[in-house]
Motif scaffolding. Structure first.
Motif, PDB file in Angstrom:
ATOM      1  N   LEU A   6     -40.400  -8.115   9.795  1.00  0.00           N
ATOM      2  CA  LEU A   6     -39.319  -8.577   8.925  1.00  0.00           C
ATOM      3  C   LEU A   6     -39.385  -7.917   7.555  1.00  0.00           C
ATOM      4  O   LEU A   6     -38.354  -7.557   6.982  1.00  0.00           O
ATOM      5  N   GLN A   7     -40.588  -7.757   7.023  1.00  0.00           N
ATOM      6  CA  GLN A   7     -40.760  -7.142   5.711  1.00  0.00           C
ATOM      7  C   GLN A   7     -40.373  -5.659   5.744  1.00  0.00           C
ATOM      8  O   GLN A   7     -39.741  -5.171   4.819  1.00  0.00           O
ATOM      9  N   ASP A   8     -40.745  -4.975   6.814  1.00  0.00           N
ATOM     10  CA  ASP A   8     -40.446  -3.545   6.929  1.00  0.00           C
ATOM     11  C   ASP A   8     -38.950  -3.284   7.105  1.00  0.00           C
ATOM     12  O   ASP A   8     -38.452  -2.237   6.699  1.00  0.00           O
ATOM     13  N   ASN A   9     -38.256  -4.213   7.722  1.00  0.00           N
ATOM     14  CA  ASN A   9     -36.825  -4.029   8.015  1.00  0.00           C
ATOM     15  C   ASN A   9     -35.933  -4.980   7.213  1.00  0.00           C
ATOM     16  O   ASN A   9     -34.842  -5.327   7.653  1.00  0.00           O
ATOM     17  N   LYS A  10     -36.392  -5.375   6.033  1.00  0.00           N
ATOM     18  CA  LYS A  10     -35.665  -6.348   5.224  1.00  0.00           C
ATOM     19  C   LYS A  10     -34.254  -5.865   4.878  1.00  0.00           C
ATOM     20  O   LYS A  10     -33.281  -6.602   5.022  1.00  0.00           O
ATOM     21  N   LYS A  11     -34.147  -4.645   4.443  1.00  0.00           N
ATOM     22  CA  LYS A  11     -32.848  -4.082   4.051  1.00  0.00           C
ATOM     23  C   LYS A  11     -31.892  -4.054   5.250  1.00  0.00           C
ATOM     24  O   LYS A  11     -30.722  -4.446   5.130  1.00  0.00           O
ATOM     25  N   GLU A  12     -32.374  -3.612   6.401  1.00  0.00           N
ATOM     26  CA  GLU A  12     -31.545  -3.521   7.598  1.00  0.00           C
ATOM     27  C   GLU A  12     -31.084  -4.899   8.080  1.00  0.00           C
ATOM     28  O   GLU A  12     -29.946  -5.070   8.514  1.00  0.00           O
ATOM     29  N   ILE A  13     -31.983  -5.876   7.976  1.00  0.00           N
ATOM     30  CA  ILE A  13     -31.643  -7.234   8.412  1.00  0.00           C
ATOM     31  C   ILE A  13     -30.574  -7.831   7.496  1.00  0.00           C
ATOM     32  O   ILE A  13     -29.617  -8.463   7.970  1.00  0.00           O
ATOM     33  N   ILE A  14     -30.696  -7.602   6.206  1.00  0.00           N
ATOM     34  CA  ILE A  14     -29.693  -8.112   5.265  1.00  0.00           C
ATOM     35  C   ILE A  14     -28.341  -7.440   5.516  1.00  0.00           C
ATOM     36  O   ILE A  14     -27.301  -8.104   5.571  1.00  0.00           O
ATOM     37  N   LEU A  15     -28.347  -6.125   5.684  1.00  0.00           N
ATOM     38  CA  LEU A  15     -27.096  -5.405   5.973  1.00  0.00           C
ATOM     39  C   LEU A  15     -26.486  -5.859   7.301  1.00  0.00           C
ATOM     40  O   LEU A  15     -25.259  -5.987   7.416  1.00  0.00           O
ATOM     41  N   SER A  16     -27.338  -6.114   8.285  1.00  0.00           N
ATOM     42  CA  SER A  16     -26.842  -6.607   9.578  1.00  0.00           C
ATOM     43  C   SER A  16     -26.169  -7.960   9.416  1.00  0.00           C
ATOM     44  O   SER A  16     -25.110  -8.209   9.994  1.00  0.00           O
ATOM     45  N   GLY A  17     -26.783  -8.829   8.634  1.00  0.00           N
ATOM     46  CA  GLY A  17     -26.185 -10.136   8.377  1.00  0.00           C
ATOM     47  C   GLY A  17     -24.833 -10.013   7.693  1.00  0.00           C
ATOM     48  O   GLY A  17     -23.871 -10.718   8.038  1.00  0.00           O
ATOM     49  N   ILE A  18     -24.750  -9.106   6.722  1.00  0.00           N
ATOM     50  CA  ILE A  18     -23.483  -8.885   6.017  1.00  0.00           C
ATOM     51  C   ILE A  18     -22.417  -8.367   6.991  1.00  0.00           C
ATOM     52  O   ILE A  18     -21.277  -8.847   6.986  1.00  0.00           O
ATOM     53  N   ILE A  19     -22.778  -7.407   7.838  1.00  0.00           N
ATOM     54  CA  ILE A  19     -21.835  -6.856   8.818  1.00  0.00           C
ATOM     55  C   ILE A  19     -21.363  -7.946   9.782  1.00  0.00           C
ATOM     56  O   ILE A  19     -20.174  -8.065  10.079  1.00  0.00           O
ATOM     57  N   ILE A  20     -22.295  -8.764  10.246  1.00  0.00           N
ATOM     58  CA  ILE A  20     -21.931  -9.836  11.185  1.00  0.00           C
ATOM     59  C   ILE A  20     -21.004 -10.840  10.514  1.00  0.00           C
ATOM     60  O   ILE A  20     -20.007 -11.269  11.111  1.00  0.00           O
ATOM     61  N   ILE A  21     -21.270 -11.184   9.262  1.00  0.00           N
ATOM     62  CA  ILE A  21     -20.397 -12.128   8.538  1.00  0.00           C
ATOM     63  C   ILE A  21     -19.003 -11.525   8.351  1.00  0.00           C
ATOM     64  O   ILE A  21     -17.993 -12.193   8.573  1.00  0.00           O
TER      65      ILE A  21
END
Length: 179
Positions: A6-21
């Motif tokens: 989760l720490q290594d992919n924090k930026k990608e996870i946040i961007l994924s959440g934004i895209i999904i929203i």
């Protein structure tokens, strides 16, 4: 281990959440708009579900492409994959181009077709003029009930290419009242 991932992919996870929203907002907005247009125009539920399905598939693939790009898939790799897939699909659809034409016509007819289920129409086809009552408007074709009781399926793409005259609105209701 999971925390490191989760720490290594924090930026990608946040961007994924934004895209999904964003896709969910677009999804619900388009569903609301389609429902409002359909109810205002008096379309049946089958046509509404069909157009919604087209919207769902389009948004799904848009989200899939976006997420693949966010998680580091290079644009060149995506381009190679999609050009290969579209080449195969293109070759396959050359043989069945009428299916795409009818689906596209069905979507156009959903948003911009002056006639609805129950209307009696005349199709000015030089080879086979038809007078009948619209029973259903499906993804590929229209169901018309002729005066003699026969059921005719007429391709959607031809409906947009031929002149159509409205003989009587809601002819099905008038026939039911006469009985």
């Amino acid at each position: 281990m999971v925390l490191d991932l989760l720490q290594d992919n924090k930026k990608e996870i946040i961007l994924s959440g934004i895209i999904i929203i964003i896709l969910l907002v677009i999804f619900y907005t388009l569903n609301f708009a389609v429902t409002k247009i359909a109810k205002k125009s008096g379309f049946n539920d089958a046509r509404i579900r069909l157009v919604r399905r087209y919207i769902h598939v389009t948004l799904f693939f848009t989200g899939l492409i976006s997420l693949a790009y966010i998680f580091g898939t290079d644009f060149k790799d995506l381009a190679v994959i999609f050009s290969s897939v579209f080449a195969v699909i293109g070759v396959g659809f050359v043989a069945v181009w009428s299916i795409l034409s009818n689906i596209t016509s069905g979507v156009i007819m959903f948003f911009n077709f002056p006639h609805k289920v129950g209307d009696k129409i005349k199709i000015h086809d030089s080879d086979f003029p038809i007078i009948g009552i619209i029973e259903d408007i499906a993804a590929f074709h229209l169901h018309l009930r002729l005066d003699n009781g026969d059921l005719v399926t007429y391709p959607n793409n031809l409906m947009l290419q031929r002149a159509v005259t409205l003989i009587k609105k809601d002819a099905i209701e008038d026939d039911a009242e006469a009985v």
